[in-house]
Design a protein around this motif. Sequence first.
Motif, PDB file in Angstrom:
ATOM      1  N   LEU A 157       0.859  -1.179   0.000  1.00 54.07           N
ATOM      2  CA  LEU A 157       0.000   0.000   0.000  1.00 54.07           C
ATOM      3  C   LEU A 157       0.896   1.230   0.000  1.00 54.07           C
ATOM      4  O   LEU A 157       1.430   1.628   1.027  1.00 54.07           O
ATOM      5  CB  LEU A 157      -0.929  -0.005   1.223  1.00 54.07           C
ATOM      6  CG  LEU A 157      -1.997  -1.102   1.221  1.00 54.07           C
ATOM      7  CD1 LEU A 157      -2.839  -1.026   2.490  1.00 54.07           C
ATOM      8  CD2 LEU A 157      -2.887  -1.008  -0.016  1.00 54.07           C
ATOM      9  N   GLN A 158       1.083   1.787  -1.177  1.00 58.88           N
ATOM     10  CA  GLN A 158       1.872   2.989  -1.366  1.00 58.88           C
ATOM     11  C   GLN A 158       1.401   3.646  -2.655  1.00 58.88           C
ATOM     12  O   GLN A 158       0.752   2.993  -3.484  1.00 58.88           O
ATOM     13  CB  GLN A 158       3.366   2.658  -1.444  1.00 58.88           C
ATOM     14  CG  GLN A 158       3.732   1.664  -2.537  1.00 58.88           C
ATOM     15  CD  GLN A 158       5.204   1.347  -2.570  1.00 58.88           C
ATOM     16  OE1 GLN A 158       6.039   2.248  -2.649  1.00 58.88           O
ATOM     17  NE2 GLN A 158       5.541   0.070  -2.497  1.00 58.88           N
ATOM     18  N   PRO A 159       1.663   4.915  -2.830  1.00 62.24           N
ATOM     19  CA  PRO A 159       1.213   5.585  -4.053  1.00 62.24           C
ATOM     20  C   PRO A 159       1.693   4.859  -5.306  1.00 62.24           C
ATOM     21  O   PRO A 159       2.857   4.501  -5.430  1.00 62.24           O
ATOM     22  CB  PRO A 159       1.844   6.981  -3.931  1.00 62.24           C
ATOM     23  CG  PRO A 159       1.905   7.212  -2.454  1.00 62.24           C
ATOM     24  CD  PRO A 159       2.264   5.868  -1.878  1.00 62.24           C
ATOM     25  N   GLY A 160       0.753   4.612  -6.195  1.00 61.20           N
ATOM     26  CA  GLY A 160       1.046   3.890  -7.425  1.00 61.20           C
ATOM     27  C   GLY A 160       0.677   2.427  -7.378  1.00 61.20           C
ATOM     28  O   GLY A 160       0.626   1.767  -8.418  1.00 61.20           O
ATOM     29  N   ALA A 161       0.414   1.901  -6.194  1.00 64.44           N
ATOM     30  CA  ALA A 161       0.065   0.489  -6.056  1.00 64.44           C
ATOM     31  C   ALA A 161      -1.411   0.271  -6.357  1.00 64.44           C
ATOM     32  O   ALA A 161      -2.245   1.157  -6.109  1.00 64.44           O
ATOM     33  CB  ALA A 161       0.370   0.009  -4.643  1.00 64.44           C
ATOM     34  N   PRO A 162      -1.773  -0.883  -6.883  1.00 63.86           N
ATOM     35  CA  PRO A 162      -3.198  -1.201  -7.014  1.00 63.86           C
ATOM     36  C   PRO A 162      -3.870  -1.148  -5.641  1.00 63.86           C
ATOM     37  O   PRO A 162      -3.297  -1.596  -4.642  1.00 63.86           O
ATOM     38  CB  PRO A 162      -3.200  -2.626  -7.571  1.00 63.86           C
ATOM     39  CG  PRO A 162      -1.852  -2.793  -8.203  1.00 63.86           C
ATOM     40  CD  PRO A 162      -0.910  -1.980  -7.381  1.00 63.86           C
ATOM     41  N   ALA A 163      -5.075  -0.617  -5.604  1.00 60.38           N
ATOM     42  CA  ALA A 163      -5.812  -0.511  -4.335  1.00 60.38           C
ATOM     43  C   ALA A 163      -6.455  -1.859  -4.019  1.00 60.38           C
ATOM     44  O   ALA A 163      -7.655  -2.059  -4.163  1.00 60.38           O
ATOM     45  CB  ALA A 163      -6.859   0.592  -4.420  1.00 60.38           C
ATOM     46  N   THR A 164      -5.604  -2.803  -3.616  1.00 62.68           N
ATOM     47  CA  THR A 164      -6.032  -4.151  -3.263  1.00 62.68           C
ATOM     48  C   THR A 164      -5.691  -4.356  -1.800  1.00 62.68           C
ATOM     49  O   THR A 164      -4.522  -4.485  -1.438  1.00 62.68           O
ATOM     50  CB  THR A 164      -5.327  -5.192  -4.153  1.00 62.68           C
ATOM     51  OG1 THR A 164      -5.690  -4.953  -5.532  1.00 62.68           O
ATOM     52  CG2 THR A 164      -5.719  -6.605  -3.768  1.00 62.68           C
ATOM     53  N   TYR A 165      -6.718  -4.335  -0.973  1.00 66.23           N
ATOM     54  CA  TYR A 165      -6.469  -4.322   0.468  1.00 66.23           C
ATOM     55  C   TYR A 165      -7.655  -4.937   1.209  1.00 66.23           C
ATOM     56  O   TYR A 165      -8.712  -5.210   0.627  1.00 66.23           O
ATOM     57  CB  TYR A 165      -6.233  -2.884   0.960  1.00 66.23           C
ATOM     58  CG  TYR A 165      -7.368  -1.932   0.699  1.00 66.23           C
ATOM     59  CD1 TYR A 165      -8.404  -1.765   1.617  1.00 66.23           C
ATOM     60  CD2 TYR A 165      -7.401  -1.174  -0.474  1.00 66.23           C
ATOM     61  CE1 TYR A 165      -9.455  -0.885   1.371  1.00 66.23           C
ATOM     62  CE2 TYR A 165      -8.447  -0.294  -0.731  1.00 66.23           C
ATOM     63  CZ  TYR A 165      -9.461  -0.155   0.200  1.00 66.23           C
ATOM     64  OH  TYR A 165     -10.503   0.714  -0.045  1.00 66.23           O
ATOM     65  N   ALA A 166      -7.464  -5.156   2.487  1.00 74.02           N
ATOM     66  CA  ALA A 166      -8.539  -5.633   3.357  1.00 74.02           C
ATOM     67  C   ALA A 166      -8.604  -4.723   4.573  1.00 74.02           C
ATOM     68  O   ALA A 166      -7.581  -4.201   5.038  1.00 74.02           O
ATOM     69  CB  ALA A 166      -8.310  -7.080   3.780  1.00 74.02           C
ATOM     70  N   VAL A 167      -9.824  -4.538   5.074  1.00 74.94           N
ATOM     71  CA  VAL A 167     -10.061  -3.754   6.285  1.00 74.94           C
ATOM     72  C   VAL A 167     -10.436  -4.730   7.395  1.00 74.94           C
ATOM     73  O   VAL A 167     -11.328  -5.565   7.217  1.00 74.94           O
ATOM     74  CB  VAL A 167     -11.190  -2.735   6.068  1.00 74.94           C
ATOM     75  CG1 VAL A 167     -11.406  -1.903   7.330  1.00 74.94           C
ATOM     76  CG2 VAL A 167     -10.882  -1.830   4.871  1.00 74.94           C
ATOM     77  N   TRP A 168      -9.754  -4.602   8.524  1.00 75.78           N
ATOM     78  CA  TRP A 168      -9.926  -5.548   9.623  1.00 75.78           C
ATOM     79  C   TRP A 168     -10.353  -4.818  10.886  1.00 75.78           C
ATOM     80  O   TRP A 168      -9.912  -3.690  11.143  1.00 75.78           O
ATOM     81  CB  TRP A 168      -8.611  -6.287   9.901  1.00 75.78           C
ATOM     82  CG  TRP A 168      -8.066  -7.003   8.699  1.00 75.78           C
ATOM     83  CD1 TRP A 168      -7.218  -6.499   7.759  1.00 75.78           C
ATOM     84  CD2 TRP A 168      -8.355  -8.341   8.302  1.00 75.78           C
ATOM     85  NE1 TRP A 168      -6.950  -7.429   6.799  1.00 75.78           N
ATOM     86  CE2 TRP A 168      -7.623  -8.581   7.102  1.00 75.78           C
ATOM     87  CE3 TRP A 168      -9.138  -9.361   8.834  1.00 75.78           C
ATOM     88  CZ2 TRP A 168      -7.680  -9.806   6.443  1.00 75.78           C
ATOM     89  CZ3 TRP A 168      -9.187 -10.579   8.177  1.00 75.78           C
ATOM     90  CH2 TRP A 168      -8.468 -10.791   6.994  1.00 75.78           C
ATOM     91  N   GLU A 169     -11.192  -5.478  11.658  1.00 78.25           N
ATOM     92  CA  GLU A 169     -11.616  -4.877  12.913  1.00 78.25           C
ATOM     93  C   GLU A 169     -10.401  -4.655  13.804  1.00 78.25           C
ATOM     94  O   GLU A 169      -9.458  -5.444  13.801  1.00 78.25           O
ATOM     95  CB  GLU A 169     -12.628  -5.765  13.635  1.00 78.25           C
ATOM     96  CG  GLU A 169     -12.063  -7.088  14.148  1.00 78.25           C
ATOM     97  CD  GLU A 169     -13.082  -7.870  14.950  1.00 78.25           C
ATOM     98  OE1 GLU A 169     -14.167  -7.330  15.192  1.00 78.25           O
ATOM     99  OE2 GLU A 169     -12.772  -9.010  15.322  1.00 78.25           O
ATOM    100  N   ALA A 170     -10.419  -3.589  14.554  1.00 81.54           N
ATOM    101  CA  ALA A 170      -9.289  -3.263  15.414  1.00 81.54           C
ATOM    102  C   ALA A 170      -9.179  -4.277  16.540  1.00 81.54           C
ATOM    103  O   ALA A 170     -10.168  -4.781  17.057  1.00 81.54           O
ATOM    104  CB  ALA A 170      -9.448  -1.858  15.992  1.00 81.54           C
ATOM    105  N   GLY A 171      -7.958  -4.598  16.894  1.00 82.16           N
ATOM    106  CA  GLY A 171      -7.697  -5.516  17.999  1.00 82.16           C
ATOM    107  C   GLY A 171      -6.324  -5.224  18.553  1.00 82.16           C
ATOM    108  O   GLY A 171      -5.722  -4.192  18.256  1.00 82.16           O
ATOM    109  N   GLU A 172      -5.806  -6.111  19.355  1.00 82.16           N
ATOM    110  CA  GLU A 172      -4.473  -5.924  19.905  1.00 82.16           C
ATOM    111  C   GLU A 172      -3.445  -6.190  18.817  1.00 82.16           C
ATOM    112  O   GLU A 172      -3.473  -7.210  18.145  1.00 82.16           O
ATOM    113  CB  GLU A 172      -4.241  -6.870  21.082  1.00 82.16           C
ATOM    114  CG  GLU A 172      -2.937  -6.591  21.809  1.00 82.16           C
ATOM    115  CD  GLU A 172      -2.778  -7.473  23.039  1.00 82.16           C
ATOM    116  OE1 GLU A 172      -2.832  -8.701  22.882  1.00 82.16           O
ATOM    117  OE2 GLU A 172      -2.616  -6.923  24.138  1.00 82.16           O
ATOM    118  N   LEU A 173      -2.539  -5.230  18.632  1.00 81.05           N
ATOM    119  CA  LEU A 173      -1.534  -5.333  17.591  1.00 81.05           C
ATOM    120  C   LEU A 173      -0.153  -5.384  18.220  1.00 81.05           C
ATOM    121  O   LEU A 173       0.090  -4.872  19.302  1.00 81.05           O
ATOM    122  CB  LEU A 173      -1.618  -4.131  16.644  1.00 81.05           C
ATOM    123  CG  LEU A 173      -2.988  -3.890  15.997  1.00 81.05           C
ATOM    124  CD1 LEU A 173      -2.976  -2.586  15.233  1.00 81.05           C
ATOM    125  CD2 LEU A 173      -3.350  -5.036  15.082  1.00 81.05           C
TER     126      LEU A 173
END
Length: 499
Positions: free
Chosen positions: A433-449
């Motif tokens: 995920l950086q400028p120029g990259a395809p917008a292929t991503y997942a959104v995950w519920e927040a938890g302990e990281l």
Amino acid sequence: MAVTDGTVVWLGQDSVGRALHPGAEVVDLGGAFVAPAFVDAHVHATSAGLLLTGLDLTGCRSSRELLDAVRAAEGPLVWGHGWDETRWPDRRPPTRAELDEAAGGKRVYLSRVDVHSALASTALLDLAPAARDADGFSPDGPLSRAAHHHVRGAARDAIPADRRRAAQAAFLRHAASRGIASVHECAGPDISGLDDLADLLATDLLDVVGYWGGPEPVDLPVRGLAGDLFVDGALGSRTAALCSPYADAPDTSGALYLDADAIAAHLVTCTRAGLQGGFHVIGDAAVAAVVEGFDQAAAVVGAPALAARKHRLEHLEMITAEQAARLAAYGVVASVQPLFDREWGGPDGMYAQRLGVERGTALNPFSRLAAAGLVLALGSDAPVTAVDPWAAVRAAARHRTDGSGISPRAAFNAHTRGGWRAAGVDDGLTGTLQPGAPATYAVWEAGELEVAAPDSRVQRWSTDPRSRVPALPALDGPAPTCLRTVLRGRTAHDAGVLS
């Protein structure tokens, strides 16, 4: 993060982004975190979908439970998957007579968890008469080798096309709900069929990278003649090719389906045609044949030409450091499945039952492959193991044999960017995920990281996209829930939580 026409165009502080893109549609994630979407580098979509829509035997705790499930199943054809007799008290599958009694005349195909052997009712066998004279036929027990391929083909042909397509769609939706945006379908003549692969490649639910596990080119847009082109079988079915006999069956060392000459010929053909080649390889005798085959191929086309094609090997479970180094020099991609170790590794698992503890605990040495320089791509081999990418990351990092695992960050990269690289996409952007990259991503519920700091201490981080070392979910905590999966700017899964 700002996205325009399916491409990431900006990443940074929220207030700056709103100023730079005043007319943008804004999605407030409410504390959820974003990460590159996963790639599952080895699946069998129809079989995995039939597990979702058909007879799931993965939870059976005895042959009696399996037979009860068959009795309750409906339809002229019962397709089931997932039994594993090594987990049962009596350590044996049902006999054909027992299966026929439970089937009541129905055609029954029940694949073992590794899909390299199966139980079949007499009614189904009658549709595949060649199986009775083929290698691997048993008059009373599971069918393996060529006999299994015959009966599986008969069962597959008995599935209506609409049921097959529905199974594929169910699997792809399931994968998307797990934060997966791309799958590598490992099709082949003994697995699914060209009509099945054509249907799957025509879908737009997810990015599907097709491989055909056969020696001859096909008139379909496949990435290569790779995937499950079998050099050998599987350990659970005792068809993986070994240098020494199985510990629990000293009369067999498995099955070697391709020798070094055949392997070399396929690699030469693929290299000259500009195709990615590859093989299914598990046992140490099979690995030895593959390494020799690469050496022979390099002598014909040259090591640089061989390496340029990024040929891939599936599973690669029994391999020495010297073999790993030789394969890395040929640019090989290792498509591996960490959940194999979680399910069957360790001193008390199926591998140890089949091979003895010393050999059985030396399998799936991910750290050895990574140290040698092979490109790692993680997958599930669904329906063999579950589509659960966070569990795969954990399994790769928490290997049941000390010293064989890799870091959580390396495992995550292998399950995201590594999957794209395995399919020949290595532009430095895809899978990030950086400028120029395809917008292929997942959104995950927040938890302990958590993330490992340079001094190896564990620190807690916020999900700030500006961080050069972004956090991952805590390995020992519950897996996060996928709220949305996006493929090149298009939503492939939405849990209905985000505005």
